[in-house]
Design an enzyme around this catalytic site. Structure first.
Site, PDB file in Angstrom:
ATOM      1  N   GLY A   1      70.547 -39.164 -31.368  1.00  0.00           N
ATOM      2  CA  GLY A   1      70.843 -37.932 -32.092  1.00  0.00           C
ATOM      3  C   GLY A   1      69.894 -36.783 -31.811  1.00  0.00           C
ATOM      4  O   GLY A   1      69.705 -35.908 -32.661  1.00  0.00           O
TER       5      GLY A   1
ATOM      6  N   THR B   1      70.250 -34.168 -29.860  1.00  0.00           N
ATOM      7  CA  THR B   1      70.911 -32.860 -29.836  1.00  0.00           C
ATOM      8  C   THR B   1      71.118 -32.340 -31.247  1.00  0.00           C
ATOM      9  O   THR B   1      70.854 -31.166 -31.548  1.00  0.00           O
ATOM     10  CB  THR B   1      72.258 -32.957 -29.098  1.00  0.00           C
ATOM     11  OG1 THR B   1      72.025 -33.398 -27.762  1.00  0.00           O
ATOM     12  CG2 THR B   1      72.962 -31.605 -29.068  1.00  0.00           C
ATOM     13  N   TYR B   2      71.582 -33.210 -32.121  1.00  0.00           N
ATOM     14  CA  TYR B   2      71.800 -32.844 -33.516  1.00  0.00           C
ATOM     15  C   TYR B   2      70.481 -32.457 -34.180  1.00  0.00           C
ATOM     16  O   TYR B   2      70.388 -31.432 -34.865  1.00  0.00           O
ATOM     17  CB  TYR B   2      72.428 -34.040 -34.226  1.00  0.00           C
ATOM     18  CG  TYR B   2      73.406 -33.677 -35.308  1.00  0.00           C
ATOM     19  CD1 TYR B   2      74.523 -32.894 -35.035  1.00  0.00           C
ATOM     20  CD2 TYR B   2      73.215 -34.121 -36.617  1.00  0.00           C
ATOM     21  CE1 TYR B   2      75.415 -32.566 -36.032  1.00  0.00           C
ATOM     22  CE2 TYR B   2      74.108 -33.797 -37.621  1.00  0.00           C
ATOM     23  CZ  TYR B   2      75.209 -33.019 -37.320  1.00  0.00           C
ATOM     24  OH  TYR B   2      76.083 -32.687 -38.309  1.00  0.00           O
TER      25      TYR B   2
ATOM     26  N   LYS C   1      66.982 -27.326 -22.976  1.00  0.00           N
ATOM     27  CA  LYS C   1      67.281 -28.691 -22.559  1.00  0.00           C
ATOM     28  C   LYS C   1      66.682 -28.896 -21.173  1.00  0.00           C
ATOM     29  O   LYS C   1      66.902 -28.077 -20.271  1.00  0.00           O
ATOM     30  CB  LYS C   1      68.800 -28.892 -22.519  1.00  0.00           C
ATOM     31  CG  LYS C   1      69.263 -30.256 -22.014  1.00  0.00           C
ATOM     32  CD  LYS C   1      69.247 -31.303 -23.094  1.00  0.00           C
ATOM     33  CE  LYS C   1      69.834 -32.620 -22.577  1.00  0.00           C
ATOM     34  NZ  LYS C   1      69.758 -33.689 -23.561  1.00  0.00           N
TER      35      LYS C   1
ATOM     36  N   VAL D   1      65.659 -35.726 -22.339  1.00  0.00           N
ATOM     37  CA  VAL D   1      66.815 -36.378 -21.725  1.00  0.00           C
ATOM     38  C   VAL D   1      66.692 -37.872 -22.007  1.00  0.00           C
ATOM     39  O   VAL D   1      65.760 -38.519 -21.526  1.00  0.00           O
ATOM     40  CB  VAL D   1      66.843 -36.148 -20.201  1.00  0.00           C
ATOM     41  CG1 VAL D   1      68.116 -36.729 -19.603  1.00  0.00           C
ATOM     42  CG2 VAL D   1      66.729 -34.668 -19.879  1.00  0.00           C
TER      43      VAL D   1
ATOM     44  N   ASN E   1      67.511 -40.320 -38.113  1.00  0.00           N
ATOM     45  CA  ASN E   1      68.924 -39.945 -38.150  1.00  0.00           C
ATOM     46  C   ASN E   1      69.740 -41.050 -38.817  1.00  0.00           C
ATOM     47  O   ASN E   1      69.950 -42.113 -38.249  1.00  0.00           O
ATOM     48  CB  ASN E   1      69.418 -39.697 -36.725  1.00  0.00           C
ATOM     49  CG  ASN E   1      70.872 -39.271 -36.679  1.00  0.00           C
ATOM     50  OD1 ASN E   1      71.479 -38.997 -37.711  1.00  0.00           O
ATOM     51  ND2 ASN E   1      71.430 -39.206 -35.492  1.00  0.00           N
TER      52      ASN E   1
END
Length: 228
Positions: free
Chosen positions: A15, A17-18, A38, A117, A175
């Site tokens: 998670g 990105t969230y 990113k 990444v 998360n």
């Protein structure tokens, strides 16, 4: 000028990105001029899907820095590690290109939040992993974890290698959007806090709670990660 904050994770589906988008939204709501970046995106053409998600969570359109490529210097079509995806296009990721893009963003924004990444040991090229790059830059780092089965193992290994490499771990974003039973979730939380302390990192754990039926995310106080 604040040092960029780096968001890494225990694996590719934890998670990041969230968490990155929500942290940026929090800072934005505090009046901070913030942008996300990113390191590299695979499985995309032309535009980073993760950057698009950040902007959606922040409630803003794609920015000029996005369109110019500063917020994701390397985008590759094949969904694999950055090293493999780059090689399939006859390219090699140069960490200095990423660093220069970050430096330009820090000149334009008060705060840059960098999404990594996958996990820490993902190869960027034949010589450099995300871990190597992060160690060289010495960015304050946040680890994203979860309560899914296997996350304790991945989390503790990530914390131990972070300690060995001298990373500046600010804490964990936990998360819980897709976690399992409350019993497992609370036990995982206990273990994560125990090992943050054991490895000498701040005992900071910020939860992203489960989403309600409407998909709304309640306000989250990320200040302990910023202040620690």
């Amino acid at each position: 000028m604040n040092k960029p904050i780096f968001i890494t994770a225990i694996d590719t589906d934890a998670g990041k990105t969230y968490a990155t988008g929500l942290l940026a939204k929090y800072l934005q709501d505090q009046g901070c001029n913030v942008i996300t970046q990113k390191l590299s995106q695979t499985g995309c053409k032309d535009t980073s899907e993760d950057i698009e998600m950040h902007r959606k969570l922040m409630g803003i359109p794609m920015q000029e820095a996005d369109r110019s490529g500063l917020t994701c210097p390397y985008i590759f079509d094949y969904p694999a590690s950055p090293e493999l995806s780059a090689s399939l296009e006859g390219k090699v990721i140069d960490p200095m290109t990423i660093k220069q893009a970050t430096d330009q963003l820090t000149e334009q924004y008060e705060q840059v939040i960098i999404e990594g990444v996958g996990g820490l040991y993902v190869p960027l090229n034949a010589e450099t992993t995300v871990l190597d790059y992060l160690q060289a830059q010495d960015y304050p780092t946040v680890l994203v974890s979860s309560a899914k089965l296997g996350s304790i193992n991945h989390s503790l290994m990530s914390l131990e290698i972070a300690k060995q490499r001298g990373l500046n771990i600010r804490g964990i974003i936990y998360n819980r959007i897709a976690d399992h039973t409350e019993l497992i979730a609370e036990d995982t939380r206990r273990v994560l806090l125990k090992y943050l302390k054991q490895f000498g990192f701040p005992e900071v754990l910020i939860e992203i709670p489960k989403v309600d039926e409407n998909g709304a995310i309640p306000a989250i106080d990320f200040s302990p990660l910023i202040q620690s």
